[in-house]
Design a protein around this motif. Structure first.
Motif, PDB file in Angstrom:
ATOM      1  N   SER A   1     -39.839 -14.176 -33.453  1.00  0.00           N
ATOM      2  CA  SER A   1     -41.064 -14.800 -32.778  1.00  0.00           C
ATOM      3  C   SER A   1     -41.876 -15.568 -33.631  1.00  0.00           C
ATOM      4  CB  SER A   1     -41.941 -13.525 -32.324  1.00  0.00           C
ATOM      5  OG  SER A   1     -42.523 -12.877 -33.354  1.00  0.00           O
ATOM      6  N   ASP A   2     -42.753 -16.347 -32.711  1.00  0.00           N
ATOM      7  CA  ASP A   2     -43.525 -17.358 -33.424  1.00  0.00           C
ATOM      8  C   ASP A   2     -44.819 -16.854 -33.970  1.00  0.00           C
ATOM      9  OD1 ASP A   2     -45.118 -19.700 -34.245  1.00  0.00           O
ATOM     10  OD2 ASP A   2     -44.491 -20.684 -32.279  1.00  0.00           O
ATOM     11  N   PRO A   3     -45.051 -16.842 -35.365  1.00  0.00           N
ATOM     12  CA  PRO A   3     -46.253 -16.184 -35.663  1.00  0.00           C
ATOM     13  C   PRO A   3     -47.407 -16.871 -35.286  1.00  0.00           C
ATOM     14  CG  PRO A   3     -45.157 -17.123 -37.300  1.00  0.00           C
ATOM     15  CD  PRO A   3     -44.268 -17.235 -36.367  1.00  0.00           C
ATOM     16  N   PHE A   4     -47.390 -18.128 -35.105  1.00  0.00           N
ATOM     17  CA  PHE A   4     -48.482 -19.009 -34.542  1.00  0.00           C
ATOM     18  C   PHE A   4     -48.399 -19.126 -33.104  1.00  0.00           C
ATOM     19  CE2 PHE A   4     -47.802 -20.427 -38.991  1.00  0.00           C
ATOM     20  CZ  PHE A   4     -49.008 -19.873 -39.599  1.00  0.00           C
ATOM     21  N   ALA A   5     -48.002 -18.455 -32.385  1.00  0.00           N
ATOM     22  CA  ALA A   5     -47.758 -18.785 -30.899  1.00  0.00           C
ATOM     23  C   ALA A   5     -49.157 -19.067 -30.222  1.00  0.00           C
ATOM     24  CB  ALA A   5     -47.078 -17.678 -30.277  1.00  0.00           C
ATOM     25  N   ALA A   6     -50.275 -17.925 -30.773  1.00  0.00           N
ATOM     26  CA  ALA A   6     -51.412 -18.214 -30.192  1.00  0.00           C
ATOM     27  C   ALA A   6     -52.061 -19.429 -30.261  1.00  0.00           C
ATOM     28  CB  ALA A   6     -52.373 -17.131 -30.582  1.00  0.00           C
ATOM     29  N   LEU A   7     -51.774 -20.129 -31.513  1.00  0.00           N
ATOM     30  CA  LEU A   7     -52.400 -21.524 -31.736  1.00  0.00           C
ATOM     31  C   LEU A   7     -51.916 -22.579 -30.919  1.00  0.00           C
ATOM     32  CD1 LEU A   7     -53.202 -21.060 -35.603  1.00  0.00           C
ATOM     33  CD2 LEU A   7     -54.709 -21.137 -33.752  1.00  0.00           C
ATOM     34  N   ALA A   8     -50.268 -22.391 -30.970  1.00  0.00           N
ATOM     35  CA  ALA A   8     -49.629 -23.173 -30.086  1.00  0.00           C
ATOM     36  C   ALA A   8     -49.788 -23.336 -28.718  1.00  0.00           C
ATOM     37  CB  ALA A   8     -47.976 -23.064 -30.363  1.00  0.00           C
ATOM     38  N   HIS A   9     -50.438 -22.465 -28.140  1.00  0.00           N
ATOM     39  CA  HIS A   9     -50.655 -22.221 -26.776  1.00  0.00           C
ATOM     40  C   HIS A   9     -49.476 -22.590 -25.760  1.00  0.00           C
ATOM     41  CE1 HIS A   9     -55.258 -22.236 -27.006  1.00  0.00           C
ATOM     42  NE2 HIS A   9     -55.184 -22.871 -28.142  1.00  0.00           N
TER      43      HIS A   9
END
Length: 301
Positions: A126-134
């Motif tokens: 999964s993408d650990p920066f998913a929240a920042l990537a929107h």
């Protein structure tokens, strides 16, 4: 565009986010003063030309006062408006932070002289920066990558957006790189206005020296949060500030830490909404690595 020019352009853009947008009513009041001054000046001139010298002089004096006050108010409003608009959106701010974190991640691997193959971590599904990537891909989920923790530098200036998220001018960033024989840590302060890295530290510890991985809270009664732009003043009324920190402690007593939460000591439910750093995933992963390397004997708090 060279590096300095790009940093200057970025700084001008981001600074607008940290300036409070003036209330349109301030502009309306300034225009009312100017219009009122103009009306009084017109009437005063008529009186001066029609024999009403005394009242004409009084009205002209009033016109001068209103005009001067209107000019000052309009100038102040225009300066504040220019300094604060157009603001970058929350998504733009988060995307810039994401790009900075990926750059810091690459820099950390280079300075620690490590490759993805050196990391004792499973490739993230999964993408650990998913929240920042929107919702858009950040590439952070591809292959083995170090663990990245970030949080606000508490002496930084903050802005609270319409999404209630606290964003700041400076961030503390920690990159954790577990290898087969040691834990390497890269730590820096990110100047978010320019994208520059400051106060860089690197540490390398044998697993036997790591005695604790923990989150703890500590009061910071003298800390004054510098809120530069805000929608609702009620969002930041903390009686006493309480900081939550993630830290890795070694046997010498040294510790690497990052602030991951800000709340009110008297009302813990009253807390700052920070950008999601994935701290729970990082803690779980580091603890698993230490259990594997230390045979389940690590002192994990």
């Amino acid at each position: 565009m060279n590096v300095n020019t790009a940093a200057t352009a970025r700084k001008k853009k981001i600074e607008k986010y940290f300036h409070k947008t003036p209330n349109p009513s301030d502009n309306t009041i300034a225009l009312a003063f100017l219009i009122g001054g103009g009306v009084l000046a017109f009437i005063g001139l008529l009186l001066l030309g029609g024999g009403g010298a005394f009242f004409g002089v009084v009205l002209m004096a009033g016109a001068g006062y209103l005009g001067y006050q209107g000019f000052l108010r309009k100038s102040a409003y225009d300066r504040a408006y220019e300094a604060s608009t157009p603001k970058p959106t929350a998504k733009e701010m988060d995307r810039l932070l994401l790009d900075d974190l990926l750059k810091i991640e690459r820099t950390a691997m280079t300075q620690l002289d490590l490759t993805p193959e050196d990391l004792q971590l499973e490739a993230s599904g999964s993408d650990p920066f998913a929240a920042l990537a929107h919702g858009s891909a950040s590439s952070a989920h591809e292959g083995r990558r170090p663990l990245v923790v970030f949080g606000p530098a508490v002496n930084s200036g903050f802005a609270i957006g319409e999404d209630d998220v606290w964003r700041c001018k400076r961030y503390e960033v920690m990159v954790i790189c577990p290898t087969s024989y040691h834990m390497a840590i890269y730590r820096c302060v990110l100047d978010f206005l320019t994208g520059g890295m400051q106060s860089v530290e690197t540490h390398e510890y044998h697993y036997t020296d790591v005695v604790a991985v923990s989150t703890n809270t500590r009061p910071a009664p003298d800390l004054v949060l510098d809120i530069l732009a805000i929608i609702d003043e009620e969002q930041v009324r903390f009686a006493r500030t309480l900081l939550k920190e993630f830290q890795i402690v070694v046997s010498s007593g040294d510790r690497s830490k990052v602030v991951v939460g800000i709340s009110d000591e008297e009302d813990p439910d009253n807390s700052a909404t920070l950008q999601d750093s994935g701290i729970n995933r990082v803690i779980d992963t580091v603890r698993k690595v230490l259990r594997d390397k230390k045979g389940g004997t690590a002192a994990l708090n």
